[in-house]
Design an enzyme around this catalytic site. Sequence first.
Site, short mmCIF file in Angstrom:
data_model
loop_
_atom_site.label_atom_id
_atom_site.label_comp_id
_atom_site.label_asym_id
_atom_site.label_seq_id
_atom_site.Cartn_x
_atom_site.Cartn_y
_atom_site.Cartn_z
N GLU A 132 -6.74 4.68 7.89
CA GLU A 132 -6.56 6.11 7.57
C GLU A 132 -7.80 6.68 6.90
O GLU A 132 -8.13 7.85 7.08
CB GLU A 132 -5.30 6.28 6.70
CG GLU A 132 -4.03 6.04 7.52
CD GLU A 132 -2.86 5.45 6.75
OE1 GLU A 132 -2.85 5.50 5.51
OE2 GLU A 132 -1.95 4.93 7.42
N HIS A 173 -9.38 1.09 5.02
CA HIS A 173 -8.10 1.30 5.70
C HIS A 173 -8.33 2.25 6.87
O HIS A 173 -9.14 3.18 6.78
CB HIS A 173 -7.07 1.88 4.72
CG HIS A 173 -5.69 1.85 5.29
ND1 HIS A 173 -5.24 2.79 6.18
CD2 HIS A 173 -4.68 0.95 5.14
CE1 HIS A 173 -4.01 2.48 6.54
NE2 HIS A 173 -3.65 1.37 5.92
N ASN A 194 0.87 -1.17 0.00
CA ASN A 194 0.00 0.00 0.00
C ASN A 194 0.91 1.22 0.00
O ASN A 194 1.50 1.55 1.02
CB ASN A 194 -0.89 -0.04 1.26
CG ASN A 194 -1.72 1.23 1.41
OD1 ASN A 194 -1.77 2.05 0.49
ND2 ASN A 194 -2.35 1.37 2.57
N GLU A 245 -5.24 -4.86 10.58
CA GLU A 245 -4.26 -3.81 10.78
C GLU A 245 -4.49 -3.15 12.14
O GLU A 245 -5.37 -2.30 12.27
CB GLU A 245 -4.40 -2.76 9.67
CG GLU A 245 -4.18 -3.34 8.29
CD GLU A 245 -3.62 -2.31 7.33
OE1 GLU A 245 -2.64 -2.63 6.66
OE2 GLU A 245 -4.13 -1.18 7.29
N SER A 277 3.59 -2.22 10.14
CA SER A 277 5.05 -2.22 10.29
C SER A 277 5.69 -3.57 9.99
O SER A 277 6.63 -3.99 10.65
CB SER A 277 5.45 -1.73 11.69
OG SER A 277 5.00 -0.41 11.89
N GLY A 326 2.70 2.46 10.78
CA GLY A 326 3.60 3.59 10.60
C GLY A 326 4.31 4.00 11.88
O GLY A 326 4.93 5.06 11.95
N LYS A 361 0.10 4.22 -0.23
CA LYS A 361 -0.55 5.41 0.36
C LYS A 361 -0.32 6.61 -0.56
O LYS A 361 -0.24 6.43 -1.78
CB LYS A 361 -0.04 5.63 1.79
CG LYS A 361 -0.19 4.35 2.64
CD LYS A 361 0.07 4.53 4.10
CE LYS A 361 -0.13 3.17 4.79
NZ LYS A 361 0.02 3.25 6.25
P1 13P Z 1 3.21 0.39 7.70
O1 13P Z 1 3.70 -0.90 7.13
O2 13P Z 1 3.92 1.59 7.20
O3 13P Z 1 3.10 0.33 9.19
O4 13P Z 1 1.71 0.57 7.18
C1 13P Z 1 0.83 -0.49 7.27
C2 13P Z 1 -0.39 -0.17 6.49
O5 13P Z 1 -1.13 0.72 6.82
C3 13P Z 1 -0.64 -0.95 5.28
O6 13P Z 1 -1.88 -0.65 4.74
#
Ligand code: 13P
Length: 255
Positions: A100, A98, A9, A170, A216, A176, A11
């Site tokens: 976010e 997601h 992803n 997640e 992560s 992150g 983002k």
């Molecule tokens: P990270 O791997 O940067 O923690 O992000 C995970 C994520 O949100 C994947 O969709």
Amino acid sequence: MRKKIVAGNWKMNMDYTAGVSLFSEVINMVKDEVRGEQEVVVCPPFVHLHSLSQLASQHAKISIGAQNCHQAESGAYTGEVSASMILSVGAEYVILGHSERRQYFGETNELLAKKTDIAIRTGLKPIFCIGETLEERNNKVHFDVIRKQLAEGVFHLTAEDFAKVVLAYEPVWAIGTGVTASPEQAQEVHAFIRKEVEGRYGDALAANTTILYGGSCNPKNAPELFSQADIDGGLIGGASLKSRDFTDIAKVFNQ
Ligand code: 13P
């Protein structure tokens, strides 16, 4: 047996030139180094979907996905992108729900149920994200939160449609942040998710449901995470922006 998937992803990262260059590296590394049944999915920003789909079309192992879609078929929704537009440029998957999107764009389970419907009706496979915040985990309501996200977001689907869904756990507190759920913590939740699926759709469909871990993931922790019985791959954020790291994560499933 259920599919193993390593999905990146991106983002809101990578302008066009950087995105094409990163993806070209990923294609070459995957072609040379990834051996097995696992599928590699890359989910870039919308504007890269068409070009990356064309680049990916020669490589059976690599698929493309979007990071979101609108819940309506078409119409006066300035700035939005529909499921059929995504499909028409060659993408196969769409990430929905997601954290976010839930956190910054107010996406609710109810809205996500509609997005899931249109994605499936259009022919896209949803990667449906669920997971708790740190506060919810500390208050020990994480199982309730996940149960509700599943019940309201995807469990209205028929068994035939649910079979097209990939789930992604997640934990918001591990996204992150550099903090990863321990393999035991992740496995505990994945097993719970599979049990919920079993309760709704029966054991055959539950056994066939791919459940990804996201939070992560990196080349160091992926082997132990992916060796857990109910973890079928990963949804990778930061590490998917580095071709070496992303490929190394995909290689965990090499045979
Ligand atoms: P990270 O791997 O940067 O923690 O992000 C995970 C994520 O949100 C994947 O969709």
